[in-house]
Motif scaffolding. Structure first.
Motif, PDB file in Angstrom:
ATOM      1  N   GLU A 148       2.690   1.685  -3.312  1.00 53.33           N
ATOM      2  CA  GLU A 148       1.530   2.322  -4.234  1.00 53.33           C
ATOM      3  C   GLU A 148       1.427   3.660  -4.244  1.00 53.33           C
ATOM      4  OE1 GLU A 148      -1.618  -1.217  -3.899  1.00 53.33           O
ATOM      5  OE2 GLU A 148      -0.562  -2.261  -5.058  1.00 53.33           O
ATOM      6  N   LEU A 149       0.810   3.826  -2.765  1.00 46.56           N
ATOM      7  CA  LEU A 149       0.202   5.257  -2.830  1.00 46.56           C
ATOM      8  C   LEU A 149       1.406   5.921  -3.717  1.00 46.56           C
ATOM      9  CD1 LEU A 149      -1.545   5.071   0.405  1.00 46.56           C
ATOM     10  CD2 LEU A 149      -2.631   5.236  -2.134  1.00 46.56           C
TER      11      LEU A 149
ATOM     12  N   LEU B 198       1.315  10.743  -4.788  1.00 43.28           N
ATOM     13  CA  LEU B 198       0.903  11.045  -3.784  1.00 43.28           C
ATOM     14  C   LEU B 198       2.537  11.602  -2.695  1.00 43.28           C
ATOM     15  CD1 LEU B 198      -1.902   9.534  -2.428  1.00 43.28           C
ATOM     16  CD2 LEU B 198      -1.815  10.886  -3.655  1.00 43.28           C
TER      17      LEU B 198
ATOM     18  N   GLU C 166       1.051  -1.263   0.112  1.00 47.28           N
ATOM     19  CA  GLU C 166       0.002   0.154  -0.113  1.00 47.28           C
ATOM     20  C   GLU C 166       0.862   1.352   0.568  1.00 47.28           C
ATOM     21  OE1 GLU C 166      -2.583  -0.536   3.978  1.00 47.28           O
ATOM     22  OE2 GLU C 166      -4.184  -1.555   2.081  1.00 47.28           O
TER      23      GLU C 166
ATOM     24  N   GLU D  18      -0.133  13.190   2.315  1.00 48.88           N
ATOM     25  CA  GLU D  18      -1.163  13.142   1.735  1.00 48.88           C
ATOM     26  C   GLU D  18      -1.280  11.101   1.667  1.00 48.88           C
ATOM     27  OE1 GLU D  18      -1.853  15.502  -2.498  1.00 48.88           O
ATOM     28  OE2 GLU D  18      -0.807  14.316  -2.201  1.00 48.88           O
ATOM     29  N   ALA D  19      -0.497  10.550   1.414  1.00 49.44           N
ATOM     30  CA  ALA D  19      -0.221   8.787   1.455  1.00 49.44           C
ATOM     31  C   ALA D  19      -0.281   8.490   3.290  1.00 49.44           C
ATOM     32  CB  ALA D  19       1.120   8.392   1.271  1.00 49.44           C
TER      33      ALA D  19
ATOM     34  N   ARG E 132      -3.851   9.262   4.145  1.00 50.30           N
ATOM     35  CA  ARG E 132      -5.060   8.075   3.510  1.00 50.30           C
ATOM     36  C   ARG E 132      -4.267   6.746   3.803  1.00 50.30           C
ATOM     37  NH1 ARG E 132      -5.460   7.639  -2.404  1.00 50.30           N
ATOM     38  NH2 ARG E 132      -6.061   9.467  -2.658  1.00 50.30           N
TER      39      ARG E 132
ATOM     40  N   LEU F  43       3.064   4.438  -7.117  1.00 48.54           N
ATOM     41  CA  LEU F  43       2.191   4.960  -8.899  1.00 48.54           C
ATOM     42  C   LEU F  43       1.353   5.583  -8.348  1.00 48.54           C
ATOM     43  CD1 LEU F  43       1.697   0.136  -8.409  1.00 48.54           C
ATOM     44  CD2 LEU F  43       3.120   1.744  -9.678  1.00 48.54           C
ATOM     45  N   GLN F  44       0.286   5.861  -7.893  1.00 47.11           N
ATOM     46  CA  GLN F  44      -0.169   7.498  -7.453  1.00 47.11           C
ATOM     47  C   GLN F  44       0.326   8.190  -7.272  1.00 47.11           C
ATOM     48  OE1 GLN F  44      -3.878   6.161  -4.952  1.00 47.11           O
ATOM     49  NE2 GLN F  44      -3.660   4.016  -5.609  1.00 47.11           N
TER      50      GLN F  44
END
Length: 80
Positions: free
Chosen positions: A36-37, A43, A33, A47-48, A51, A40-41
């Motif tokens: 990925e945050l 952030l 997670e 922010e991550a 989240r 890939l995303q």
């Protein structure tokens, strides 16, 4: 004018993408997670962390562990 990639390089890219996706999928959920945050995303750390409802230092630790495990799976632990 840009030339099209050679078919064998596309195949190599697909194989590499599959290897990375498989390695990412094999990570423990918390590390996966975090990676990925962040990667890939796209952030940022704050922010991550928000989240995932964890602190930034905890996120950094999870991500670092994920990067170490990915490197071991993809490169056999050898640093490049």
């Amino acid at each position: 004018m840009e030339s099209l990639p050679e078919p064998e390089s596309e195949e190599t890219d697909d194989t590499l993408s599959d290897e990375v996706a498989n390695a990412l999928g094999a990570l423990p959920a918390q590390s996966r997670e975090a990676v990925e945050l962040l990667k890939l995303q796209g952030l940022n750390l704050e922010e991550a962390a928000r989240r995932l409802d964890i602190s930034v230092p905890a996120l950094k630790a999870r991500a670092h562990r994920g990067y170490v495990l990915l490197r071991q799976q993809l490169f056999g632990g050898k640093r490049k």
